[in-house]
Design an enzyme around this catalytic site. Structure first.
Site, PDB file in Angstrom:
ATOM      1  N   HIS A 182       0.843  -1.189   0.000  1.00 49.40           N
ATOM      2  CA  HIS A 182       0.000   0.000   0.000  1.00 49.40           C
ATOM      3  C   HIS A 182       0.880   1.241   0.000  1.00 49.40           C
ATOM      4  CE1 HIS A 182       1.100   0.139   4.191  1.00 49.40           C
ATOM      5  NE2 HIS A 182       0.437  -0.961   4.466  1.00 49.40           N
TER       6      HIS A 182
HETATM    7  P1  TYD Z   1      -1.284  -2.760   8.409  1.00 44.36           P
HETATM    8  O1  TYD Z   1      -0.897  -1.340   8.294  1.00 44.36           O
HETATM    9  O2  TYD Z   1      -2.220  -3.312   7.390  1.00 44.36           O
HETATM   10  O3  TYD Z   1       0.022  -3.664   8.434  1.00 44.36           O
HETATM   11  P2  TYD Z   1       1.084  -3.864   7.245  1.00 44.36           P
HETATM   12  O4  TYD Z   1       1.152  -2.602   6.475  1.00 44.36           O
HETATM   13  O5  TYD Z   1       2.358  -4.175   7.946  1.00 44.36           O
HETATM   14  O6  TYD Z   1       0.664  -5.007   6.414  1.00 44.36           O
HETATM   15  O7  TYD Z   1      -1.872  -2.971   9.865  1.00 44.36           O
HETATM   16  C1  TYD Z   1      -2.284  -4.234  10.349  1.00 44.36           C
HETATM   17  C2  TYD Z   1      -3.230  -4.016  11.511  1.00 44.36           C
HETATM   18  O8  TYD Z   1      -2.596  -3.308  12.571  1.00 44.36           O
HETATM   19  C3  TYD Z   1      -4.467  -3.219  11.156  1.00 44.36           C
HETATM   20  O9  TYD Z   1      -5.564  -3.814  11.824  1.00 44.36           O
HETATM   21  C4  TYD Z   1      -4.226  -1.860  11.726  1.00 44.36           C
HETATM   22  C5  TYD Z   1      -3.314  -2.109  12.882  1.00 44.36           C
HETATM   23  N1  TYD Z   1      -2.342  -1.019  13.113  1.00 44.36           N
HETATM   24  C6  TYD Z   1      -2.529  -0.162  14.170  1.00 44.36           C
HETATM   25  O10 TYD Z   1      -3.506  -0.246  14.936  1.00 44.36           O
HETATM   26  N2  TYD Z   1      -1.615   0.827  14.378  1.00 44.36           N
HETATM   27  C7  TYD Z   1      -0.527   0.976  13.583  1.00 44.36           C
HETATM   28  O11 TYD Z   1       0.303   1.889  13.813  1.00 44.36           O
HETATM   29  C8  TYD Z   1      -0.359   0.090  12.471  1.00 44.36           C
HETATM   30  C9  TYD Z   1       0.801   0.232  11.537  1.00 44.36           C
HETATM   31  C10 TYD Z   1      -1.300  -0.903  12.286  1.00 44.36           C
END
Ligand code: TYD
Length: 142
Positions: free
Chosen positions: A58
């Site tokens: 993303h």
């Molecule tokens: P996501 O950003 O999709 O992870 P990645 O980019 O590493 O694949 O986040 C995964 C989950 O964690 C989603 O439910 C949101 C949560 N999250 C938070 O609550 N706070 C944060 O700072 C981050 C990065 C994710």
């Protein structure tokens, strides 16, 4: 280290951080507004990623990020909609800065990898661009 592609991806910079290696052990650091080019509002840590799994895929509309693999290694692919490069983070003394509106994917985590990410904003799902065609459409008109 750069694994493939060029340093042409706009908004992406590989940075060498200070490293002090002593008999007592090693120390690396980064200072906000000196090495980290934004005010930090949040950090998160990615670890325990199973073999073959990836994270990210993303872009962020407004968030700046500073990635440091503090243990083990991982790869980060970054593209600005036109150019793509792949980086290997395998030391706490290297950081990958990623500006807003850069598409990234983290992958090839070693079993012991711990990726520390400093971010310029509090977590906000509205900051994410998860639709690749929407990302490309925004890039095309900016
Ligand atoms: P996501 O950003 O999709 O992870 P990645 O980019 O590493 O694949 O986040 C995964 C989950 O964690 C989603 O439910 C949101 C949560 N999250 C938070 O609550 N706070 C944060 O700072 C981050 C990065 C994710």
């Amino acid at each position: 280290m750069l694994a493939s592609g060029g340093f042409l991806v706009s908004g992406v910079t590989l940075k060498q951080l200070p490293l002090l290696e002593e008999e007592r052990g090693s120390l690396s650091f980064g200072e906000v507004m000196r090495h980290v080019p934004f005010e930090v509002r949040r950090y998160y840590v990615i670890f325990g990623v199973p073999e073959g799994q990836g994270r990210g895929d993303h872009a962020h509309r407004a968030t700046h990020q500073f990635n440091v693999c503090v243990r083990g290694s991982c790869h980060i692919a970054a593209d600005d909609g036109t150019n793509r490069a792949e980086f290997v983070l395998d030391t706490p003394a290297t950081a990958l800065y990623v500006a807003p509106m850069v598409w990234t994917r983290e992958f090839r985590f070693s079993p012991d990898a711990v990726l520390l990410v400093l971010a310029s904003s509090y977590y906000d799902p509205a900051d994410y661009l998860r639709d690749r065609s929407e990302f490309l459409a925004i890039k095309a008109r900016t």
